[in-house]
Write an enzyme that holds these catalytic residues in place. Structure first.
Site, PDB file in Angstrom:
ATOM      1  N   ASN A   8      -2.926  -2.083  -5.354  1.00  0.00           N
ATOM      2  CA  ASN A   8      -2.021  -0.935  -5.253  1.00  0.00           C
ATOM      3  C   ASN A   8      -0.693  -1.486  -4.738  1.00  0.00           C
ATOM      4  OD1 ASN A   8      -0.644   1.407  -4.730  1.00  0.00           O
ATOM      5  ND2 ASN A   8      -1.928   2.029  -2.992  1.00  0.00           N
ATOM      6  N   TRP A   9       0.250  -1.624  -5.639  1.00  0.00           N
ATOM      7  CA  TRP A   9       1.531  -2.242  -5.255  1.00  0.00           C
ATOM      8  C   TRP A   9       2.439  -1.308  -4.477  1.00  0.00           C
ATOM      9  CZ3 TRP A   9       3.371  -5.181 -10.307  1.00  0.00           C
ATOM     10  CH2 TRP A   9       2.587  -6.336 -10.457  1.00  0.00           C
ATOM     11  N   LYS A  10       2.110  -0.029  -4.455  1.00  0.00           N
ATOM     12  CA  LYS A  10       2.957   0.963  -3.774  1.00  0.00           C
ATOM     13  C   LYS A  10       4.393   0.846  -4.291  1.00  0.00           C
ATOM     14  CE  LYS A  10      -0.291   0.764  -0.014  1.00  0.00           C
ATOM     15  NZ  LYS A  10      -0.612   1.097   1.344  1.00  0.00           N
ATOM     16  N   HIS A  93      -3.971   9.268  -3.038  1.00  0.00           N
ATOM     17  CA  HIS A  93      -3.824   8.236  -2.004  1.00  0.00           C
ATOM     18  C   HIS A  93      -3.343   8.894  -0.715  1.00  0.00           C
ATOM     19  CE1 HIS A  93      -2.212   4.837   0.219  1.00  0.00           C
ATOM     20  NE2 HIS A  93      -3.031   4.088  -0.489  1.00  0.00           N
ATOM     21  N   GLU A  95      -1.155   8.167   1.336  1.00  0.00           N
ATOM     22  CA  GLU A  95       0.309   8.281   1.482  1.00  0.00           C
ATOM     23  C   GLU A  95       0.832   9.465   0.670  1.00  0.00           C
ATOM     24  OE1 GLU A  95       1.163   4.211   0.471  1.00  0.00           O
ATOM     25  OE2 GLU A  95       0.155   3.615   2.327  1.00  0.00           O
ATOM     26  N   GLU A 163     -10.830   5.124   1.730  1.00  0.00           N
ATOM     27  CA  GLU A 163      -9.807   4.429   2.503  1.00  0.00           C
ATOM     28  C   GLU A 163      -9.579   5.143   3.824  1.00  0.00           C
ATOM     29  OE1 GLU A 163      -7.026   1.947  -0.179  1.00  0.00           O
ATOM     30  OE2 GLU A 163      -6.259   3.969  -0.133  1.00  0.00           O
ATOM     31  N   GLY A 169      -2.836  -0.581   5.785  1.00  0.00           N
ATOM     32  CA  GLY A 169      -1.590  -1.246   6.147  1.00  0.00           C
ATOM     33  C   GLY A 169      -1.481  -1.574   7.631  1.00  0.00           C
ATOM     34  N   SER A 208      -6.649  -2.664   4.539  1.00  0.00           N
ATOM     35  CA  SER A 208      -6.499  -4.020   5.081  1.00  0.00           C
ATOM     36  C   SER A 208      -7.506  -5.026   4.524  1.00  0.00           C
ATOM     37  CB  SER A 208      -6.553  -3.994   6.614  1.00  0.00           C
ATOM     38  OG  SER A 208      -5.495  -3.196   7.122  1.00  0.00           O
ATOM     39  N   GLY A 229      -3.877  -3.156  -0.962  1.00  0.00           N
ATOM     40  CA  GLY A 229      -2.436  -2.925  -0.909  1.00  0.00           C
ATOM     41  C   GLY A 229      -1.684  -4.222  -0.696  1.00  0.00           C
ATOM     42  N   GLY A 230      -1.344  -4.512   0.562  1.00  0.00           N
ATOM     43  CA  GLY A 230      -0.507  -5.667   0.899  1.00  0.00           C
ATOM     44  C   GLY A 230      -0.948  -6.975   0.255  1.00  0.00           C
TER      45      GLY A 230
HETATM   46  P1  PGA Z   1      -3.599  -2.150   2.541  1.00  0.00           P
HETATM   47  O1  PGA Z   1      -3.415  -0.824   1.628  1.00  0.00           O
HETATM   48  O2  PGA Z   1      -4.536  -3.071   1.807  1.00  0.00           O
HETATM   49  O3  PGA Z   1      -2.202  -2.726   2.658  1.00  0.00           O
HETATM   50  O4  PGA Z   1      -4.157  -1.695   3.834  1.00  0.00           O
HETATM   51  C1  PGA Z   1      -4.507  -0.257   0.959  1.00  0.00           C
HETATM   52  C2  PGA Z   1      -4.081   0.949   0.191  1.00  0.00           C
HETATM   53  O5  PGA Z   1      -3.207   1.694   0.653  1.00  0.00           O
HETATM   54  O6  PGA Z   1      -4.590   1.216  -0.913  1.00  0.00           O
END
Ligand code: PGA
Length: 247
Positions: A8-10, A93, A95, A163, A169, A208, A229-230
């Site tokens: 997930n590149w956001k 998601h 966010e 999640e 994050g 994470s 994500g990251g």
């Molecule tokens: P993260 O993000 O791996 O940076 O914690 C996961 C996500 O939001 O899907």
């Protein structure tokens, strides 16, 4: 069921960086039964479509508006995403829920729309730190699942991503026991509500996930994928996670 590793590149990368990422990743990755996919912003959809066409790597939008077209200023059509080659769609998601006020009802509308436009939803659910502290985790998951999937018929594939909001994050990763408990609960829900389809429904863990913790997390009960994500922003760290899962 193939294990899924989804990035997930956001709101990261532009089309040039996206193309460079895919060029590198295609060179270094190894073909395996693992399903690899990326959720990209709308602006990177054409790059994903071109770079990944003819490969076994899938992709999809991080968000869309649940109509084919029309007077929806600033929004992105799932039909256009499908035409560009998307196969998946990330929905709900945390966010989107916390920053853009997405409700379970909106998630439900989007899941149905994704199915109608031929995209496979990956539906995100998860509790906040406060909800976990108050012992409400499974209640929250139950509500998000039952409202988000209300009257949803599985036409394409449908997957769930667990999640925990507090692990996204933050570098704080859920324990194997916490992940196992949530994933087993989600599997029970799927068995009850989708007895015919549930065998093809993956449950991804996200929050994470890193090269260093992915092997251990992949052994938690009912974990059949990761949403990263990251650590999905660099080809080598994403590849390390894929390798750790492959064993
Ligand atoms: P993260 O993000 O791996 O940076 O914690 C996961 C996500 O939001 O899907």
């Amino acid at each position: 069921m193939s294990f899924i590793v989804a990035g997930n590149w956001k709101m990261n990368k532009g089309p040039k960086e996206a193309r460079e990422f895919f060029d590198t990743f295609k060179k270094i990755e190894e073909h395996s039964s693992l399903r690899k996919l990326f959720f990209v912003s709308a602006v990177n959809a054409p790059a994903a479509g071109l770079s990944l066409s003819g490969t076994h790597i899938g992709w999809g939008p991080q968000n869309f508006y649940p109509e084919a077209n029309g007077a929806f200023t600033g929004e992105t059509s799932p039909q256009v995403m499908k035409d560009l080659g998307a196969e998946y769609a990330l929905i709900g998601h945390s966010e989107r829920r916390s920053l853009f006020m997405e409700t379970n009802e909106m998630v439900n509308t989007k899941v149905k729309a994704a199915q109608n436009f031929g995209l496979s939803p990956v539906v995100c659910i998860g509790e906040t730190f406060k909800e976990r502290k108050e012992g409400l985790t499974l209640d929250v998951l139950e509500k998000q699942l039952s409202e988000g999937l209300k009257d949803v018929e599985v036409k394409n594939q449908l997957h769930i991503a667990y999640e925990p909001v507090w692990a996204i994050g933050t570098g704080e990763v859920a324990s194997v026991n916490q992940v196992s408990e949530a994933h087993q609960f989600i599997r029970e829900f799927l068995v009850k509500n989708y007895p015919e389809h549930q065998k093809n429904m993956n449950i991804l863990y996200g929050g994470s996930v890193k090269p260093g913790n992915s092997a251990e997390l992949s052994l938690a009960k009912e974990v059949s994928g990761f949403l990263v994500g990251g650590a999905s922003l660099k080809p080598d760290s994403f590849l390390e996670i894929c390798k750790a899962v492959q064993g």
